[in-house]
Design a protein around this motif. Structure first.
Motif, short mmCIF file in Angstrom:
data_model
loop_
_atom_site.label_atom_id
_atom_site.label_comp_id
_atom_site.label_asym_id
_atom_site.label_seq_id
_atom_site.Cartn_x
_atom_site.Cartn_y
_atom_site.Cartn_z
N GLU A 41 21.75 43.15 66.67
CA GLU A 41 22.52 44.27 67.23
C GLU A 41 22.14 44.55 68.68
O GLU A 41 22.97 44.98 69.47
CB GLU A 41 22.32 45.52 66.39
N ASN A 42 20.86 44.34 69.04
CA ASN A 42 20.39 44.68 70.38
C ASN A 42 20.06 43.47 71.25
O ASN A 42 19.57 43.64 72.37
CB ASN A 42 19.16 45.58 70.28
N ASP A 43 20.32 42.26 70.74
CA ASP A 43 20.09 41.03 71.48
C ASP A 43 18.67 40.98 72.06
O ASP A 43 18.47 40.79 73.26
CB ASP A 43 21.13 40.89 72.60
N ALA A 44 17.67 41.16 71.17
CA ALA A 44 16.28 41.18 71.63
C ALA A 44 15.38 40.43 70.66
O ALA A 44 15.57 40.50 69.44
CB ALA A 44 15.80 42.62 71.75
N TRP A 45 14.40 39.70 71.20
CA TRP A 45 13.41 38.97 70.41
C TRP A 45 12.11 39.75 70.35
O TRP A 45 11.73 40.40 71.31
CB TRP A 45 13.13 37.60 71.03
N GLU A 46 11.42 39.64 69.22
CA GLU A 46 10.11 40.25 69.03
C GLU A 46 9.19 39.21 68.39
O GLU A 46 9.61 38.47 67.51
CB GLU A 46 10.25 41.46 68.09
N THR A 47 7.95 39.16 68.85
CA THR A 47 6.97 38.23 68.29
C THR A 47 6.23 38.91 67.15
O THR A 47 5.81 40.06 67.28
CB THR A 47 5.96 37.77 69.36
N GLY A 48 6.06 38.19 66.05
CA GLY A 48 5.34 38.73 64.90
C GLY A 48 3.99 38.06 64.74
O GLY A 48 3.50 37.39 65.65
N PRO A 49 3.41 38.20 63.56
CA PRO A 49 2.09 37.61 63.32
C PRO A 49 2.16 36.09 63.25
O PRO A 49 3.20 35.52 62.95
CB PRO A 49 1.69 38.19 61.96
N ALA A 50 1.04 35.44 63.54
CA ALA A 50 0.99 33.98 63.41
C ALA A 50 1.08 33.60 61.95
O ALA A 50 0.55 34.29 61.07
CB ALA A 50 -0.30 33.46 64.01
N PHE A 51 1.76 32.51 61.66
CA PHE A 51 1.88 32.01 60.30
C PHE A 51 0.53 31.40 59.89
O PHE A 51 -0.32 31.15 60.73
CB PHE A 51 2.99 30.95 60.25
N VAL A 52 0.34 31.19 58.62
CA VAL A 52 -0.94 30.70 58.08
C VAL A 52 -1.40 29.43 58.79
O VAL A 52 -2.56 29.29 59.12
CB VAL A 52 -0.81 30.42 56.57
N SER A 53 -0.49 28.52 59.01
CA SER A 53 -0.78 27.30 59.75
C SER A 53 0.51 26.82 60.39
O SER A 53 1.59 27.18 59.94
CB SER A 53 -1.37 26.23 58.83
N ALA A 54 0.38 26.03 61.42
CA ALA A 54 1.56 25.52 62.11
C ALA A 54 2.36 24.64 61.15
O ALA A 54 1.82 23.71 60.55
CB ALA A 54 1.15 24.74 63.35
N ARG A 55 3.63 24.94 60.99
CA ARG A 55 4.51 24.21 60.06
C ARG A 55 5.88 24.01 60.67
O ARG A 55 6.31 24.76 61.53
CB ARG A 55 4.70 24.99 58.75
N ALA A 56 6.55 23.00 60.18
CA ALA A 56 7.95 22.76 60.54
C ALA A 56 8.63 22.11 59.35
O ALA A 56 7.97 21.62 58.44
CB ALA A 56 8.03 21.84 61.76
N ASP A 57 9.95 22.15 59.36
CA ASP A 57 10.73 21.46 58.34
C ASP A 57 10.50 22.05 56.95
O ASP A 57 10.11 21.36 56.02
CB ASP A 57 10.38 19.96 58.35
N PHE A 58 10.72 23.37 56.81
CA PHE A 58 10.55 24.04 55.52
C PHE A 58 11.61 25.10 55.34
O PHE A 58 12.30 25.49 56.27
CB PHE A 58 9.14 24.66 55.42
N ALA A 59 11.74 25.59 54.12
CA ALA A 59 12.68 26.66 53.81
C ALA A 59 11.96 28.00 53.88
O ALA A 59 10.79 28.11 53.53
CB ALA A 59 13.25 26.45 52.41
N LEU A 60 12.66 29.03 54.32
CA LEU A 60 12.12 30.38 54.38
C LEU A 60 13.08 31.29 53.63
O LEU A 60 14.29 31.22 53.83
CB LEU A 60 11.99 30.83 55.84
#
Length: 87
Positions: A41-60
């Motif tokens: 709605e406001n066209d803005a990004w926010e950074t959250g907490p770091a994930f447990v470990s760096a990952r790619a190619d997964f479902a959320l």
């Protein structure tokens, strides 16, 4: 998006799109552990907490416990993350 990533986990809950992990420019040597939330709605990004470990190619997927609680699923890993802003 503050920094481009590929093959990140993502899910939408309400007016927010959550993006977790992904491949960076140096992939696969350096995947992201970052979590991001995009306010549609406001066209803005926010950074959250770091994930447990760096990952790619997964479902959320949202867990249903809270609109900010998610579970990430891969063939070898399952982890949870909660994205809570300081609102």
């Amino acid at each position: 998006m503050p920094e481009a990533s590929g093959n990140a986990g993502y899910a939408q809950t309400g007016p927010y799109l959550y993006v977790v992990g992904g491949w960076g420019l140096n992939a696969p040597a350096a995947n992201f552990a970052q979590t991001l939330r995009y306010d549609l709605e406001n066209d803005a990004w926010e950074t959250g907490p770091a994930f447990v470990s760096a990952r790619a190619d997964f479902a959320l997927a949202a867990t249903g416990q809270s609109p900010t609680d998610f579970i990430a699923l891969t063939a070898k890993f399952t982890g949870c993350i909660s994205f809570r802003s300081e609102e």
